[in-house]
Write a protein that holds these residues in place. Structure first.
Motif, PDB file in Angstrom:
ATOM      1  N   UNK A 178       9.534   6.045  -6.753  1.00  0.00           N
ATOM      2  CA  UNK A 178       9.193   6.763  -5.496  1.00  0.00           C
ATOM      3  C   UNK A 178       9.674   5.982  -4.162  1.00  0.00           C
ATOM      4  N   UNK A 179      10.229   6.073  -3.102  1.00  0.00           N
ATOM      5  CA  UNK A 179      10.993   6.011  -2.072  1.00  0.00           C
ATOM      6  C   UNK A 179       9.811   4.196  -1.888  1.00  0.00           C
ATOM      7  N   UNK A 180       8.958   4.027  -1.946  1.00  0.00           N
ATOM      8  CA  UNK A 180       8.019   2.690  -1.266  1.00  0.00           C
ATOM      9  C   UNK A 180       8.482   2.241  -2.757  1.00  0.00           C
ATOM     10  N   UNK A 181       8.591   2.288  -3.515  1.00  0.00           N
ATOM     11  CA  UNK A 181       8.775   1.601  -5.494  1.00  0.00           C
ATOM     12  C   UNK A 181       9.790   1.630  -4.443  1.00  0.00           C
TER      13      UNK A 181
ATOM     14  N   UNK B 108       5.871  -3.511  -7.246  1.00  0.00           N
ATOM     15  CA  UNK B 108       5.600  -3.701  -5.432  1.00  0.00           C
ATOM     16  C   UNK B 108       6.361  -2.564  -4.905  1.00  0.00           C
ATOM     17  N   UNK B 109       5.431  -2.138  -3.648  1.00  0.00           N
ATOM     18  CA  UNK B 109       5.810  -1.250  -2.781  1.00  0.00           C
ATOM     19  C   UNK B 109       6.140  -1.441  -1.708  1.00  0.00           C
TER      20      UNK B 109
ATOM     21  N   UNK C 170       3.278  -4.521   2.278  1.00  0.00           N
ATOM     22  CA  UNK C 170       3.626  -4.197   0.916  1.00  0.00           C
ATOM     23  C   UNK C 170       2.482  -4.453  -0.044  1.00  0.00           C
ATOM     24  N   UNK C 171       2.365  -3.702  -1.380  1.00  0.00           N
ATOM     25  CA  UNK C 171       1.259  -4.050  -2.138  1.00  0.00           C
ATOM     26  C   UNK C 171       1.720  -3.446  -4.187  1.00  0.00           C
ATOM     27  N   UNK C 172       0.971  -3.842  -5.045  1.00  0.00           N
ATOM     28  CA  UNK C 172       1.523  -3.163  -5.609  1.00  0.00           C
ATOM     29  C   UNK C 172       0.621  -1.385  -6.007  1.00  0.00           C
ATOM     30  N   UNK C 173       0.200  -2.001  -7.553  1.00  0.00           N
ATOM     31  CA  UNK C 173      -0.161  -0.411  -7.903  1.00  0.00           C
ATOM     32  C   UNK C 173      -1.102  -0.676  -7.895  1.00  0.00           C
ATOM     33  N   UNK C 174      -2.430   0.533  -7.946  1.00  0.00           N
ATOM     34  CA  UNK C 174      -3.557   0.614  -7.990  1.00  0.00           C
ATOM     35  C   UNK C 174      -4.305   1.076  -9.176  1.00  0.00           C
ATOM     36  N   UNK C 175      -3.482   0.819 -10.175  1.00  0.00           N
ATOM     37  CA  UNK C 175      -4.263   0.646 -11.254  1.00  0.00           C
ATOM     38  C   UNK C 175      -3.337  -0.143 -12.184  1.00  0.00           C
ATOM     39  N   UNK C 176      -3.797  -0.701 -13.588  1.00  0.00           N
ATOM     40  CA  UNK C 176      -2.507  -1.185 -14.704  1.00  0.00           C
ATOM     41  C   UNK C 176      -1.170  -0.039 -14.739  1.00  0.00           C
TER      42      UNK C 176
END
Length: 124
Positions: free
Chosen positions: A25-28, A50-51, A70-76
């Protein structure tokens, strides 16, 4: 799409554009870091770790309302490692070499942010 990619080959956006085409995804793509996400030796990229996105914040003064989140994935389950197709791996290696040359040319002005998608001064 093939003609478009041929047209931007050699441009600094070529490798990041290829990343966007392999299911990132663009954020990724914006959040991808050379370390720990991209492993050029193994030919892989960690996705979802990280996004980076720009969020509009009305509570801030005009001219300062856009902020980077910035944030990581919502779930594993949102984290996974993808193999890099050979054309993408080649493009990333060339892009990394270009960034190294830009860093040497810019000297102390270079911001070593570790992100893949940066400008000529290393800024994300």
């Amino acid at each position: 799409m093939k003609r478009f990619l041929e047209g931007i080959q050699g441009h600094r956006s070529y490798a990041p554009m290829l990343l966007a085409l392999i299911a990132e995804r663009p954020a990724e793509v914006c959040g991808a870091r050379w370390s720990p996400d991209v492993d050029l030796a193994a030919g892989t990229i960690a996705v979802g770790t990280n996004t980076r996105t720009i969020v509009y914040d009305r509570t801030q003064e005009r001219g300062q309302r856009n902020k980077v989140v910035e944030k990581g994935a919502k779930t594993e389950a949102g984290k996974h490692t993808l193999p890099l197709p050979k054309p993408v791996l080649r493009a990333l290696k060339a892009f990394r070499a270009s960034q190294t040359a830009e860093k040497l040319a810019a000297g102390e002005a270079y911001e070593d942010s570790r992100y893949v998608l940066v400008d000529e001064l290393g800024r994300p």
